[in-house]
Design a protein around this motif. Structure first.
Motif, PDB file in Angstrom:
ATOM      1  N   CYS A 195      44.598  38.988  49.702  1.00 57.75           N
ATOM      2  CA  CYS A 195      44.115  40.321  49.283  1.00 57.75           C
ATOM      3  C   CYS A 195      43.666  40.984  50.674  1.00 57.75           C
ATOM      4  O   CYS A 195      43.349  40.232  51.688  1.00 57.75           O
ATOM      5  CB  CYS A 195      42.644  39.992  48.517  1.00 57.75           C
ATOM      6  SG  CYS A 195      41.757  41.584  48.320  1.00 57.75           S
TER       7      CYS A 195
ATOM      8  N   CYS B 131      38.486  43.406  44.500  1.00 61.38           N
ATOM      9  CA  CYS B 131      38.320  44.435  45.584  1.00 61.38           C
ATOM     10  C   CYS B 131      38.890  45.878  44.844  1.00 61.38           C
ATOM     11  O   CYS B 131      38.292  46.804  45.265  1.00 61.38           O
ATOM     12  CB  CYS B 131      39.124  43.956  46.714  1.00 61.38           C
ATOM     13  SG  CYS B 131      38.342  42.626  47.627  1.00 61.38           S
TER      14      CYS B 131
ATOM     15  N   ARG C  48      43.327  35.032  40.126  1.00 59.19           N
ATOM     16  CA  ARG C  48      42.595  36.784  40.064  1.00 59.19           C
ATOM     17  C   ARG C  48      44.050  37.506  39.662  1.00 59.19           C
ATOM     18  O   ARG C  48      45.106  37.045  40.584  1.00 59.19           O
ATOM     19  CB  ARG C  48      42.128  37.210  41.198  1.00 59.19           C
ATOM     20  CG  ARG C  48      40.644  36.872  41.337  1.00 59.19           C
ATOM     21  CD  ARG C  48      40.017  37.459  42.532  1.00 59.19           C
ATOM     22  NE  ARG C  48      38.845  36.721  42.971  1.00 59.19           N
ATOM     23  CZ  ARG C  48      38.144  36.768  44.011  1.00 59.19           C
ATOM     24  NH1 ARG C  48      38.663  37.572  45.018  1.00 59.19           N
ATOM     25  NH2 ARG C  48      37.207  35.990  44.229  1.00 59.19           N
TER      26      ARG C  48
ATOM     27  N   CYS D 133      43.210  42.118  45.418  1.00 54.64           N
ATOM     28  CA  CYS D 133      42.839  41.541  44.165  1.00 54.64           C
ATOM     29  C   CYS D 133      41.978  42.301  43.510  1.00 54.64           C
ATOM     30  O   CYS D 133      41.371  43.196  43.746  1.00 54.64           O
ATOM     31  CB  CYS D 133      42.037  40.147  44.700  1.00 54.64           C
ATOM     32  SG  CYS D 133      40.285  40.501  45.062  1.00 54.64           S
TER      33      CYS D 133
ATOM     34  N   TYR E 172      41.246  37.019  49.587  1.00 49.90           N
ATOM     35  CA  TYR E 172      41.421  35.884  48.597  1.00 49.90           C
ATOM     36  C   TYR E 172      43.044  35.581  48.553  1.00 49.90           C
ATOM     37  O   TYR E 172      44.199  36.463  48.834  1.00 49.90           O
ATOM     38  CB  TYR E 172      41.018  36.787  47.318  1.00 49.90           C
ATOM     39  CG  TYR E 172      41.021  35.813  46.116  1.00 49.90           C
ATOM     40  CD1 TYR E 172      40.361  34.759  45.729  1.00 49.90           C
ATOM     41  CD2 TYR E 172      42.444  35.813  45.403  1.00 49.90           C
ATOM     42  CE1 TYR E 172      40.309  33.963  44.640  1.00 49.90           C
ATOM     43  CE2 TYR E 172      42.410  34.954  44.217  1.00 49.90           C
ATOM     44  CZ  TYR E 172      41.384  34.122  43.909  1.00 49.90           C
ATOM     45  OH  TYR E 172      41.526  33.340  42.756  1.00 49.90           O
TER      46      TYR E 172
ATOM     47  N   ASP F  92      41.579  42.892  51.450  1.00 58.72           N
ATOM     48  CA  ASP F  92      40.254  43.272  51.628  1.00 58.72           C
ATOM     49  C   ASP F  92      39.209  42.078  52.099  1.00 58.72           C
ATOM     50  O   ASP F  92      38.744  41.935  53.061  1.00 58.72           O
ATOM     51  CB  ASP F  92      39.722  44.195  50.495  1.00 58.72           C
ATOM     52  CG  ASP F  92      38.637  45.083  50.714  1.00 58.72           C
ATOM     53  OD1 ASP F  92      38.383  45.141  52.331  1.00 58.72           O
ATOM     54  OD2 ASP F  92      38.165  46.033  49.988  1.00 58.72           O
ATOM     55  N   CYS F  93      39.518  41.061  51.014  1.00 58.22           N
ATOM     56  CA  CYS F  93      38.702  39.781  51.107  1.00 58.22           C
ATOM     57  C   CYS F  93      39.372  38.520  51.550  1.00 58.22           C
ATOM     58  O   CYS F  93      38.802  37.606  51.551  1.00 58.22           O
ATOM     59  CB  CYS F  93      37.767  39.639  49.765  1.00 58.22           C
ATOM     60  SG  CYS F  93      38.810  39.173  48.500  1.00 58.22           S
TER      61      CYS F  93
HETATM   62 ZN   LIG Z   1      39.838  41.021  47.330  1.00 56.31          ZN
END
Ligand SMILES: [Zn+2]
Length: 191
Positions: free
Chosen positions: A28, A69, A40, A66, A33, A30-31
């Protein structure tokens, strides 16, 4: 159960893989993941720009995000913008044409993406377009939404429906993750 689920869904189409390496996007944006191994759902979005005079298509950016996010990002956008966008999509999307393309080649998602979902323009006639699709693990998921492709005209129209607040939010996202300043983001829509 596990096995049955594995068998459903098409593999990740190559158009949604990493442009440089050909490997699936695995994190992901952003995070971080691990979307490929995780459970997810996630979206992959890509933006393309064509240079017909050079016979070249460049990928401006590509990312996986994900579901957590993605929801957060949607929440950060203004109600008004979200309503305007979904209204626009509902009124303008040619679902029948998309359904026809899916039925023509049910195993070939790239064929489904041959024309703008909104305007029906062929990809060959576009200078800029973006596509997106939903995935889980290494499978394409089509029950929430089919893969989509929209061209520059629809992108412009959708961008015009967004509030300043939402545009600022998108600019912040692009700047944080790609270092792309707002004036270059132009008409990109995070659908
Ligand atoms: Zn994420």
């Amino acid at each position: 159960m596990e096995e049955n689920q594995q068998q459903e869904g098409l593999p990740i189409p190559s158009i949604f893989k990493n442009t440089d390496t050909g490997a699936p996007l695995d994190k992901c944006i952003d995070c971080e993941y691990p979307v490929l191994e995780g459970d997810r759902y996630y979206m992959i979005e890509k933006v393309f720009k064509k240079y017909p005079e050079l016979d070249k298509t460049e990928v401006l950016f590509e990312y996986a995000i994900c579901s957590n996010c993605y929801e957060k990002m949607k929440d950060a956008m203004s109600q008004e913008s979200m309503q305007n966008l979904s209204m626009y999509m509902m009124e303008n999307t040619d679902f029948q044409k998309l359904q026809d393309r899916i039925e023509e080649k049910p195993d070939d998602p790239e064929h489904w993406l041959s024309h703008c979902l909104i305007k029906g323009t062929a990809q060959d006639e576009m200078k800029e377009y973006q596509m997106g699709a939903c995935f889980k693990g290494d499978k394409l998921v089509t029950n929430f939404m089919p893969p989509f492709m929209v061209g520059e005209l629809a992108m412009e129209e959708m961008n015009a429906l967004l509030s300043k607040e939402t545009k600022d939010e998108m600019d912040g996202f692009m700047d944080d993750h790609f270092g792309i300043p707002p004036e270059l983001r132009k008409d990109l829509i995070l659908i």
